[in-house]
Write a protein that holds these residues in place. Structure first.
Motif, PDB file in Angstrom:
ATOM      1  N   PHE A   1     102.749   5.718  43.103  1.00 41.62           N
ATOM      2  CA  PHE A   1     103.045   4.822  44.220  1.00 41.62           C
ATOM      3  C   PHE A   1     104.447   4.872  44.550  1.00 41.62           C
ATOM      4  O   PHE A   1     105.231   5.275  43.682  1.00 41.62           O
ATOM      5  N   GLN A   2     104.710   4.115  45.784  1.00 43.41           N
ATOM      6  CA  GLN A   2     105.956   4.140  46.405  1.00 43.41           C
ATOM      7  C   GLN A   2     106.584   2.699  46.287  1.00 43.41           C
ATOM      8  O   GLN A   2     105.516   1.845  46.830  1.00 43.41           O
ATOM      9  N   ALA A   3     107.936   2.469  46.398  1.00 39.48           N
ATOM     10  CA  ALA A   3     108.212   1.003  46.486  1.00 39.48           C
ATOM     11  C   ALA A   3     109.822   1.126  46.890  1.00 39.48           C
ATOM     12  O   ALA A   3     110.527   1.843  46.285  1.00 39.48           O
TER      13      ALA A   3
ATOM     14  N   GLY B   1     113.264   8.747  45.857  1.00 39.28           N
ATOM     15  CA  GLY B   1     112.516   9.823  46.830  1.00 39.28           C
ATOM     16  C   GLY B   1     111.346  10.098  46.169  1.00 39.28           C
ATOM     17  O   GLY B   1     110.480   9.179  45.557  1.00 39.28           O
ATOM     18  N   ARG B   2     110.873  11.408  46.082  1.00 45.60           N
ATOM     19  CA  ARG B   2     109.800  11.873  45.336  1.00 45.60           C
ATOM     20  C   ARG B   2     110.077  13.301  44.579  1.00 45.60           C
ATOM     21  O   ARG B   2     110.969  14.022  45.175  1.00 45.60           O
ATOM     22  N   TYR B   3     109.063  13.745  43.932  1.00 45.69           N
ATOM     23  CA  TYR B   3     109.114  15.212  43.415  1.00 45.69           C
ATOM     24  C   TYR B   3     108.442  15.843  44.396  1.00 45.69           C
ATOM     25  O   TYR B   3     107.223  15.570  45.033  1.00 45.69           O
TER      26      TYR B   3
ATOM     27  N   LEU C   1     102.776  -5.031  45.528  1.00 51.85           N
ATOM     28  CA  LEU C   1     102.412  -4.398  44.149  1.00 51.85           C
ATOM     29  C   LEU C   1     102.369  -4.948  43.171  1.00 51.85           C
ATOM     30  O   LEU C   1     103.118  -6.102  42.712  1.00 51.85           O
ATOM     31  N   ASP C   2     101.382  -4.999  42.059  1.00 57.28           N
ATOM     32  CA  ASP C   2     101.127  -5.739  40.952  1.00 57.28           C
ATOM     33  C   ASP C   2     100.023  -4.972  40.079  1.00 57.28           C
ATOM     34  O   ASP C   2      99.058  -4.761  40.473  1.00 57.28           O
ATOM     35  N   GLY C   3     100.790  -4.347  38.974  1.00 58.96           N
ATOM     36  CA  GLY C   3      99.676  -3.307  38.274  1.00 58.96           C
ATOM     37  C   GLY C   3     100.108  -3.289  36.886  1.00 58.96           C
ATOM     38  O   GLY C   3     101.163  -3.721  36.466  1.00 58.96           O
ATOM     39  N   ARG C   4      99.097  -2.688  35.947  1.00 55.91           N
ATOM     40  CA  ARG C   4      99.630  -2.505  34.866  1.00 55.91           C
ATOM     41  C   ARG C   4      98.758  -1.259  34.148  1.00 55.91           C
ATOM     42  O   ARG C   4      97.885  -0.943  34.707  1.00 55.91           O
ATOM     43  N   ALA C   5      99.248  -0.656  33.231  1.00 55.92           N
ATOM     44  CA  ALA C   5      98.703   0.579  32.601  1.00 55.92           C
ATOM     45  C   ALA C   5      99.173   0.636  31.169  1.00 55.92           C
ATOM     46  O   ALA C   5     100.496   0.320  30.724  1.00 55.92           O
ATOM     47  N   ARG C   6      98.380   1.310  30.455  1.00 50.29           N
ATOM     48  CA  ARG C   6      98.849   1.816  28.953  1.00 50.29           C
ATOM     49  C   ARG C   6      99.656   3.284  29.087  1.00 50.29           C
ATOM     50  O   ARG C   6      98.655   4.057  29.633  1.00 50.29           O
ATOM     51  N   THR C   7     100.566   3.577  29.019  1.00 57.07           N
ATOM     52  CA  THR C   7     101.405   4.746  29.274  1.00 57.07           C
ATOM     53  C   THR C   7     102.106   5.009  28.091  1.00 57.07           C
ATOM     54  O   THR C   7     102.859   4.468  27.436  1.00 57.07           O
TER      55      THR C   7
ATOM     56  N   THR D   1     109.640   6.639  43.888  1.00 55.00           N
ATOM     57  CA  THR D   1     108.249   6.922  43.683  1.00 55.00           C
ATOM     58  C   THR D   1     107.764   6.804  42.147  1.00 55.00           C
ATOM     59  O   THR D   1     108.860   7.170  41.201  1.00 55.00           O
ATOM     60  N   ALA D   2     106.841   6.008  41.700  1.00 55.00           N
ATOM     61  CA  ALA D   2     106.532   6.047  40.335  1.00 55.00           C
ATOM     62  C   ALA D   2     105.482   6.826  39.975  1.00 55.00           C
ATOM     63  O   ALA D   2     104.411   7.261  40.572  1.00 55.00           O
TER      64      ALA D   2
END
Length: 308
Positions: A256-258, A202-204, A188-194, A223-224
């Motif tokens: 995504f998950q990691a 886990g996850r919702y 994974l390699d990413g970026r975002a303005r947040t 989970t992101a």
């Protein structure tokens, strides 16, 4: 077998809503006695929970039951994780996210009866820069916003705080400073303005409701949820999607998950981070990692079953 230990945090929000510490201890003790189990009680003054938990681990009780909010639970998870000593939760906070996730009733008498008969199960824990996270780690506008009304409304009802968040969201979101977030992990390699991002062990669950609920307690992944909304109207729509259980369909949500992530925020050296209700200012990069089946908890297999 050594007796269990009940630690009641006198500084939890429930005390300010009229829950009497001695009555809570008596209720839990009675429920445990009915099942033939011994339990000792200790009322802990604010600011001393970590010291008492350290002593509790040395004593190795059959289980440690904490009566308090999510901050108290997170502190207990920090100390009990990896020891094999089971953690039980008597919900006395505002949102009681961890208790809800594990299926513990919010009524004190019902919670005591549930814990007295519960089973021991191992669950994953999210290590967030050395802090145990059982529910969610949040970046963006919400930690600073929550800090403001927590100083004023500590011990209030969860639905009142949720209503305040919803009504104040447009102005707060509009005035908040965005984070130029980047992340790295396995493949994974990413970026975002947040302006709002959450990281969950886990996850919702994709179900309707005001209070988030988790699933996949032993998946080995976090989970992101990274919101890319730029305007308050889009953020409000995103909140409505979450309330109605359709957050995963939102086109402005990166998900995504990691098993582990490393987070950076441009040139920033620190970020305000909310970990299970506790607001901390942490240095960057922020390292998140799942610790598989790191914590033993008192619940039932049914409550831990993965969501369909």
């Amino acid at each position: 077998m050594s007796p269990s230990l009940l630690l009641l945090n006198r500084g939890s929000g429930g005390n300010e809503r009229g829950l009497e510490a001695d009555e809570v201890c008596a209720t839990v003790a009675a429920a445990f006695r009915e099942t033939g189990r011994d339990i000792e009680s200790k009322i802990v003054e604010p600011g001393k929970i970590d010291a008492v938990l350290r002593e509790a681990v040395k004593a190795a009780p059959a289980s440690v039951i904490v009566a308090g909010g999510d901050g108290t639970v997170s502190a207990a998870a920090n100390h009990l994780g990896g020891t094999g000593i089971p953690l039980g939760i008597v919900p006395m906070g505002t949102f009681n996210l961890a208790a809800r996730d594990l299926g513990v009733p919010l009524d004190i008498t019902e919670a005591a009866a549930f814990l007295a008969k519960a089973e021991v199960h191992a669950i994953d824990v999210l290590d967030a820069a050395g802090h145990a996270c059982l529910c969610t780690t949040i970046l963006g506008f919400y930690p600073e916003f929550a800090k403001t009304f927590e100083r004023r409304d500590h011990g209030g009802h969860w639905w009142k705080k949720t209503f305040k968040l919803i009504t104040a969201l447009p102005r707060t979101f509009r005035e908040s400073r965005p984070i130029h977030l980047s992340w790295q992990g396995e493949g994974l390699d990413g970026r975002a303005r947040t302006k709002f991002s959450a990281f969950v062990p886990g996850r919702y669950r994709a179900t309707a409701g005001l209070v988030p609920a988790r699933t996949d307690f032993t998946s080995g992944n976090l989970t992101a949820y990274i919101g890319r909304q730029r305007h308050a109207t889009a953020a409000f729509r995103g909140m409505l999607d979450y309330i109605f259980g359709r957050q995963e369909e939102n086109p402005e949500l990166t998900m995504f998950q990691a098993p582990a992530l490393e987070l950076r925020a441009g040139r920033r050296q620190h970020l305000s981070v909310m970990i299970d209700g506790e607001i901390l200012r942490l240095p960057l990069p922020l390292k998140l990692a799942i610790l598989p089946k790191h914590l033993h908890v008192l619940t039932t297999a049914e409550n831990l079953a993965p969501a369909p």
